[in-house]
Scaffold this motif. Structure first.
Motif, PDB file in Angstrom:
ATOM      1  N   GLY A   1     -48.450  64.697  79.833  1.00 33.61           N
ATOM      2  CA  GLY A   1     -48.125  63.967  78.611  1.00 33.61           C
ATOM      3  C   GLY A   1     -46.958  63.020  78.831  1.00 33.61           C
ATOM      4  O   GLY A   1     -47.001  61.851  78.437  1.00 33.61           O
ATOM      5  N   LEU A   2     -45.887  63.519  79.460  1.00 32.80           N
ATOM      6  CA  LEU A   2     -44.733  62.683  79.767  1.00 32.80           C
ATOM      7  C   LEU A   2     -45.113  61.588  80.762  1.00 32.80           C
ATOM      8  O   LEU A   2     -44.713  60.424  80.619  1.00 32.80           O
ATOM      9  CB  LEU A   2     -43.599  63.540  80.335  1.00 32.80           C
ATOM     10  CG  LEU A   2     -42.351  62.788  80.820  1.00 32.80           C
ATOM     11  CD1 LEU A   2     -41.706  62.014  79.678  1.00 32.80           C
ATOM     12  CD2 LEU A   2     -41.357  63.756  81.456  1.00 32.80           C
ATOM     13  N   ALA A   3     -45.905  61.959  81.775  1.00 33.93           N
ATOM     14  CA  ALA A   3     -46.323  60.975  82.778  1.00 33.93           C
ATOM     15  C   ALA A   3     -47.118  59.849  82.139  1.00 33.93           C
ATOM     16  O   ALA A   3     -46.889  58.665  82.419  1.00 33.93           O
ATOM     17  CB  ALA A   3     -47.156  61.667  83.862  1.00 33.93           C
ATOM     18  N   GLY A   4     -48.060  60.194  81.264  1.00 37.26           N
ATOM     19  CA  GLY A   4     -48.846  59.173  80.585  1.00 37.26           C
ATOM     20  C   GLY A   4     -48.013  58.313  79.669  1.00 37.26           C
ATOM     21  O   GLY A   4     -48.227  57.099  79.553  1.00 37.26           O
ATOM     22  N   ALA A   5     -47.027  58.916  78.996  1.00 39.10           N
ATOM     23  CA  ALA A   5     -46.162  58.152  78.090  1.00 39.10           C
ATOM     24  C   ALA A   5     -45.308  57.149  78.858  1.00 39.10           C
ATOM     25  O   ALA A   5     -45.103  56.014  78.410  1.00 39.10           O
ATOM     26  CB  ALA A   5     -45.276  59.097  77.289  1.00 39.10           C
ATOM     27  N   LEU A   6     -44.808  57.538  80.019  1.00 39.91           N
ATOM     28  CA  LEU A   6     -44.017  56.612  80.829  1.00 39.91           C
ATOM     29  C   LEU A   6     -44.886  55.484  81.382  1.00 39.91           C
ATOM     30  O   LEU A   6     -44.475  54.312  81.402  1.00 39.91           O
ATOM     31  CB  LEU A   6     -43.344  57.358  81.972  1.00 39.91           C
ATOM     32  CG  LEU A   6     -42.193  58.291  81.578  1.00 39.91           C
ATOM     33  CD1 LEU A   6     -41.737  59.111  82.769  1.00 39.91           C
ATOM     34  CD2 LEU A   6     -41.021  57.490  81.006  1.00 39.91           C
ATOM     35  N   SER A   7     -46.095  55.823  81.810  1.00 46.17           N
ATOM     36  CA  SER A   7     -47.021  54.796  82.272  1.00 46.17           C
ATOM     37  C   SER A   7     -47.351  53.834  81.141  1.00 46.17           C
ATOM     38  O   SER A   7     -47.439  52.613  81.345  1.00 46.17           O
ATOM     39  CB  SER A   7     -48.299  55.456  82.809  1.00 46.17           C
ATOM     40  OG  SER A   7     -49.216  54.476  83.237  1.00 46.17           O
ATOM     41  N   ALA A   8     -47.508  54.377  79.941  1.00 45.98           N
ATOM     42  CA  ALA A   8     -47.772  53.534  78.781  1.00 45.98           C
ATOM     43  C   ALA A   8     -46.588  52.629  78.476  1.00 45.98           C
ATOM     44  O   ALA A   8     -46.758  51.465  78.091  1.00 45.98           O
ATOM     45  CB  ALA A   8     -48.094  54.407  77.572  1.00 45.98           C
ATOM     46  N   THR A   9     -45.382  53.141  78.643  1.00 43.79           N
ATOM     47  CA  THR A   9     -44.189  52.337  78.405  1.00 43.79           C
ATOM     48  C   THR A   9     -44.114  51.163  79.377  1.00 43.79           C
ATOM     49  O   THR A   9     -43.783  50.037  78.998  1.00 43.79           O
ATOM     50  CB  THR A   9     -42.924  53.201  78.528  1.00 43.79           C
ATOM     51  OG1 THR A   9     -42.990  54.269  77.585  1.00 43.79           O
ATOM     52  CG2 THR A   9     -41.666  52.373  78.271  1.00 43.79           C
ATOM     53  N   LEU A  10     -44.423  51.430  80.636  1.00 47.86           N
ATOM     54  CA  LEU A  10     -44.480  50.351  81.630  1.00 47.86           C
ATOM     55  C   LEU A  10     -45.462  49.267  81.201  1.00 47.86           C
ATOM     56  O   LEU A  10     -45.157  48.068  81.235  1.00 47.86           O
ATOM     57  CB  LEU A  10     -44.923  50.910  82.981  1.00 47.86           C
ATOM     58  CG  LEU A  10     -43.885  51.635  83.847  1.00 47.86           C
ATOM     59  CD1 LEU A  10     -44.598  52.402  84.954  1.00 47.86           C
ATOM     60  CD2 LEU A  10     -42.916  50.634  84.446  1.00 47.86           C
ATOM     61  N   ALA A  11     -46.654  49.701  80.802  1.00 51.69           N
ATOM     62  CA  ALA A  11     -47.690  48.741  80.431  1.00 51.69           C
ATOM     63  C   ALA A  11     -47.314  47.972  79.173  1.00 51.69           C
ATOM     64  O   ALA A  11     -47.543  46.757  79.085  1.00 51.69           O
ATOM     65  CB  ALA A  11     -49.015  49.474  80.229  1.00 51.69           C
TER      66      ALA A  11
END
Length: 415
Positions: free
Chosen positions: A47-57
């Motif tokens: 969940g945290l990993a996906g949220a950080l990836s989403a923040t980058l995007a």
């Protein structure tokens, strides 16, 4: 190399700027999946990993068009170098905070800065457009070639990023991605002879390139398309880990990109006529339908086969999209217009990766493939609703009679 591809590289400097663009675009396929792998390695939290990836995007989605607008006005060299240095510094901060176990909010802060990367693919395509303006056939081949380069990046990028982060140390993937960005951008901007001439503010018609009704349809559809890609990336990593072969996720995702690469190579050789808007609609629908078999794959080999077939629709759709952008956006805003499509993808990747991460945490990896299925359905729906804006003649957008003639040539020769 087939003759149409060999022919486009007869232009002086074309080999050099395309090669530089390859290195500059590697982070596109490495950074997000590298962050997902890094954080999942360090914390075990998708969940945290996906949220950080989403923040980058999302950061790339917000900053990308603004950077490209500045490029259209001031030139690539003056804008891209300082922006790239800011992004690389932010990546360094992100990796240090992750490695040291800093508070989560610091990871998000640096992810915002790390996402402020230029759309290198748009910069390269604008150089091709400058060289082959008025030659629809050559420009079609050039756009197809760049789509092949994109897919080669997506074949090798995840392998490098996931492989280094799992076999070396967790931060290795994003670290190498930042190095590729630095090398690619500085090499590209060192080539002044092929850099498009900037258009001063006085030459702009006012407003954003996004005021084009056709571009609005492309961007909206690409938001949903990006959610397909973001969802597939995150869920595939989790799917492979559940089966005890996390490193194999990079190979499976490479097969996905390989399907697109092969389709793009063939598509670039074709001399298609008719309405490119119709081909674009068919391509979007094909991507949507291809997501359904992913839910039926029970092991990694079957998943790889399903993703290879799904990849066949990607590159032809992307090539057609660039032709439509070139037709619907004024010349003075072409780089910005191309970047807006990348922005739509980035927003979609952010939404898709975040949603997929939460679904995986809550219900497991196999359930996560429902995310790209839903995203594909939304992409097809938006494409159908907006098709009429792309099927008819494009507005001049302030280009004038010469550009109207070019669009006619593109409609006949460019897929």
């Amino acid at each position: 190399m087939p003759s149409p591809y060999r022919a486009i590289f007869s232009a002086p400097g074309s080999r050099e700027f395309s090669a530089a663009g390859f290195f500059g675009r590697m982070p596109l396929s490495m950074m997000g999946i590298g962050v997902v792998t890094m954080i999942s390695q360090l914390t075990g939290r998708y969940g945290l990993a996906g949220a950080l990836s989403a923040t980058l995007a999302m950061s790339a989605a917000v900053c990308g068009p603004q950077v490209s607008r500045l490029v259209d006005r001031y030139g690539q060299r003056r804008v891209l170098r300082p922006v790239t240095l800011v992004a690389v510094a932010a990546v360094a901060g992100l990796l240090i905070c992750a490695q040291q176990g800093a508070p989560e909010w610091t990871l998000f802060v640096f992810s915002v800065g790390a996402g402020c990367v230029p759309s290198v693919g748009s910069m390269v395509r604008s150089r091709w457009a400058e060289i082959y303006r008025g030659s629809g056939r050559d420009l079609h081949t050039a756009y197809a070639w760049e789509s092949i380069v994109d897919e080669v990046c997506f074949i090798f990028g995840p392998i490098i990023s996931i492989g280094l982060s799992t076999a070396w140390f967790p931060e290795a993937g994003p670290l190498i991605a930042a190095a590729f960005l630095l090398v690619g951008v500085f090499w590209l901007t060192a080539q002044r002879a092929t850099e498009p001439v900037p258009h001063p503010k006085s030459q702009h018609t006012g407003g954003s390139a996004l005021s084009s009704r056709g571009l609005q349809v492309l961007v909206a559809t690409f938001v949903a398309t990006g959610a397909i890609f973001g969802g597939v990336d995150v869920v595939t990593v989790a799917f492979a880990e559940e089966r005890g072969h996390k490193a194999a996720a990079s190979l499976v995702l490479a097969v996905y990109a390989l399907g697109s690469c092969l389709a793009g190579a063939v598509f670039g050789l074709l001399h298609l006529k008719g309405n490119p808007g119709t081909r674009w609609l068919v391509g979007v629908c094909a991507m949507a339908v291809s997501m359904i078999p992913l839910q039926l794959a029970g092991n990694l080999p079957l998943l790889a086969v399903a993703l290879f077939v799904a990849g066949l629709a990607i590159a032809p759709t992307m090539v057609t999209t660039m032709a439509l952008v070139e037709a619907h956006v004024p010349r003075t805003k072409l780089t910005e217009g191309m970047t807006w499509t990348s922005t739509g993808l980035a927003v979609g990747v952010a939404l898709g990766s975040s949603a997929a991460g939460w679904v995986v945490d809550a219900a497991g990896a196999k359930a996560g493939y429902a995310v790209p299925v839903v995203a594909g359905a939304l992409a097809a729906a938006v494409a159908f609703l907006g098709y009429r804006r792309l099927a008819g003649p494009a507005a001049t957008g302030g280009r004038g009679q010469d550009d109207r003639h070019l669009r006619t040539d593109d409609d006949e020769h460019v897929a």
